[in-house]
Design a protein around this motif. Structure first.
Motif, PDB file in Angstrom:
ATOM      1  N   ARG A  28       0.821  -1.221   0.000  1.00  0.00           N
ATOM      2  CA  ARG A  28       0.000   0.000   0.000  1.00  0.00           C
ATOM      3  C   ARG A  28       0.852   1.266   0.000  1.00  0.00           C
ATOM      4  NH1 ARG A  28      -5.420  -0.946   1.643  1.00  0.00           N
ATOM      5  NH2 ARG A  28      -5.726  -3.081   2.338  1.00  0.00           N
ATOM      6  N   SER A  42      -3.324  13.075   1.871  1.00  0.00           N
ATOM      7  CA  SER A  42      -3.964  11.891   2.470  1.00  0.00           C
ATOM      8  C   SER A  42      -3.395  11.635   3.872  1.00  0.00           C
ATOM      9  CB  SER A  42      -3.782  10.661   1.575  1.00  0.00           C
ATOM     10  OG  SER A  42      -2.527  10.070   1.788  1.00  0.00           O
ATOM     11  N   GLY A  77      -5.179  13.889   6.246  1.00  0.00           N
ATOM     12  CA  GLY A  77      -6.641  13.806   6.220  1.00  0.00           C
ATOM     13  C   GLY A  77      -7.265  14.931   5.418  1.00  0.00           C
ATOM     14  N   GLN A  83     -10.270  14.782  -0.679  1.00  0.00           N
ATOM     15  CA  GLN A  83     -10.102  13.751  -1.714  1.00  0.00           C
ATOM     16  C   GLN A  83     -10.071  14.443  -3.079  1.00  0.00           C
ATOM     17  OE1 GLN A  83      -9.892  10.266  -1.628  1.00  0.00           O
ATOM     18  NE2 GLN A  83      -9.544  10.514   0.564  1.00  0.00           N
ATOM     19  N   TYR A  85      -6.956   5.436  -4.907  1.00  0.00           N
ATOM     20  CA  TYR A  85      -7.492   6.228  -3.796  1.00  0.00           C
ATOM     21  C   TYR A  85      -6.575   6.014  -2.607  1.00  0.00           C
ATOM     22  CZ  TYR A  85     -11.789   6.946  -6.403  1.00  0.00           C
ATOM     23  OH  TYR A  85     -12.695   7.324  -7.351  1.00  0.00           O
ATOM     24  N   GLN A  95      -5.415   6.861   1.592  1.00  0.00           N
ATOM     25  CA  GLN A  95      -5.849   7.216   2.949  1.00  0.00           C
ATOM     26  C   GLN A  95      -4.625   7.077   3.851  1.00  0.00           C
ATOM     27  OE1 GLN A  95      -8.691   4.463   4.712  1.00  0.00           O
ATOM     28  NE2 GLN A  95      -9.925   6.205   5.337  1.00  0.00           N
ATOM     29  N   ASN A  96      -4.331   8.060   4.643  1.00  0.00           N
ATOM     30  CA  ASN A  96      -3.174   7.989   5.552  1.00  0.00           C
ATOM     31  C   ASN A  96      -1.862   7.649   4.857  1.00  0.00           C
ATOM     32  OD1 ASN A  96      -3.979   8.634   8.099  1.00  0.00           O
ATOM     33  ND2 ASN A  96      -5.002   6.637   8.371  1.00  0.00           N
ATOM     34  N   LYS A 113      -5.706   2.978  -0.487  1.00  0.00           N
ATOM     35  CA  LYS A 113      -6.910   2.391   0.102  1.00  0.00           C
ATOM     36  C   LYS A 113      -7.487   1.397  -0.907  1.00  0.00           C
ATOM     37  CE  LYS A 113     -11.346   4.117   1.546  1.00  0.00           C
ATOM     38  NZ  LYS A 113     -12.119   5.307   1.202  1.00  0.00           N
TER      39      LYS A 113
END
Ligand code: NAD
Ligand code: LMR
Length: 334
Positions: free
Chosen positions: A145, A245, A248, A251, A286, A288-289, A293
């Motif tokens: 990831r 990302s 936070g 998007q 996409y 996230q963190n 994701k």
């Protein structure tokens, strides 16, 4: 947030570091290069933005500590280290020099900051990302990831060239087209997957220009390297996506940018890797963190028959390049 650039004094590294210095969410900017990183850091450190800049250069060939000091505590490491093309060369011709540079840098990342997101710019991306994955696997710290091959320049070119051909503001095309596959010649597959935008009359010319856009710059620079400024812009666009990302932030609007990623280990990735016959492929992601994701699967990208043919051609080219990277690491002592 700490961001490290490895290869920071180079043609891409310097403007990329400048753009990162302007990002208000970067608190520490660590610049590593085998030459002149301290000079670049001193220069950038006078810019009145919050990021604290430090440069790291090995004092001798045996200095193994400088890179460790540079990497310690990094959230994001971006690698534009290595040699660029000259006219008449393919990206694959860079393998002999750049493979070991990537192997050694990624080994240090795996040992020093294994949780960092890693963005690989150095060519041949189709192989260097496979090298990075294999090194991290061998070290037992591979997180699929968090490994990204940077292919954003291809979509930046696609937006620019399509804008020119259809008389559209290229900025309005962001999120409306994608580029998938790999990052070299016919492994690059531009997709016009949004029915609200115009397909250019010279569709084939458009595809060819995106696939071979890098050659235009190599030829024009006539021995002085390849794309640096547009690459810094594109690399920063993807780095900013990762930084957003991590904090936070918002998007992206529309289809997100693609990255050349390791499919197995991502949700739905095993199945897609089996169907394609390759483990690495660029797809819209996409985040996230600071992690992937999910990716947008091929069957969600509404490929036309022409685009399906382009994917088949891309896969043929990718297989050998990926295997070359894996074989190189397997034959190396880490
Ligand atoms: P450059 O020669 O101007 O800069 C490369 C820098 O890497 C130099 O400052 C050099 O000192 C440094 N370096 C070499 N070995 C190193 C090591 N072991 N550790 C740290 N730094 C090291 O080259 P450039 O124009 O900046 O291109 C860099 C790479 O990016 C090339 O491989 C090029 O093909 C690639 N590239 C990729 C894309 C893409 O879309 N992914 C686009 C353009 C260029
Ligand atoms: C590019 O696409 O411009 C880069 O990959 C550099 C190159 O060798 O063409």
């Amino acid at each position: 947030m700490k961001v490290t650039v490895a290869g920071a004094a180079g043609g891409i590294g310097q403007p990329l570091s400048l753009l990162l210095k302007l990002n208000p969410y970067v608190s520490e900017l660590s610049l590593f290069d085998i030459a002149n990183a301290k000079g670049v850091a001193a220069d950038l450190s006078h810019i009145n933005t919050p990021a604290k800049v430090e440069g790291f250069t090995p004092e001798s060939k045996d200095d193994k500590q400088a890179i460790i000091n540079a990497l310690k505590g990094s959230d994001l490491v971006i690698i534009p280290a290595g040699v660029p093309r000259k006219p008449g060369m393919t990206r694959a011709d860079l393998f002999n020099i750049n493979a070991s540079i990537i192997r050694d840098l990624v080994k240090n990342i795996g040992n020093t900051c294994p949780n960092a997101a890693i963005l690989i710019i150095s060519n041949p991306v189709n192989s260097t990302v496979a090298i990075a994955a294999q090194v991290l696997k061998k070290l037992g710290v591979f997180n699929p990831r968090k490994l990204f091959g940077v292919t954003t320049l291809d979509v930046v070119r696609a937006e620019t060239f399509l804008g020119e051909l259809t008389n559209t503001n290229p900025q309005e095309l962001k999120g409306k087209i994608s580029v998938i596959g790999g990052h070299s010649g016919d492994t690059i597959v531009p997709l016009i997957n949004n029915h609200s935008i115009q397909i250019p009359n010279d569709y084939k010319g458009f595809i060819n220009r995106v696939q071979f856009g890098g050659d235009e710059v190599v030829k024009a620079k006539n021995g002085a390297g390849s794309a640096t400024l547009s690459m810094a812009f594109a690399g920063y666009r993807f780095a900013e996506y990762v930084i957003d990302s991590l904090r936070g932030g918002p998007q992206p609007k529309g289809t997100p940018d693609s990255s050349y990623i390791y499919l197995p280990g991502l949700p739905g990735g095993d199945k897609l890797a089996e169907k394609l016959g390759v483990d690495f492929f660029a797809l819209p992601v996409y985040l996230q963190n600071g992690e992937i994701k999910s990716f947008i699967d091929l069957d969600k990208l509404n490929l036309s028959k022409d685009e399906e043919e382009l994917v088949k051609i891309s896969l043929k080219g990718l297989k050998g390049s990926i295997q070359q990277g894996i074989d190189f690491v397997n034959a190396s002592k880490l």
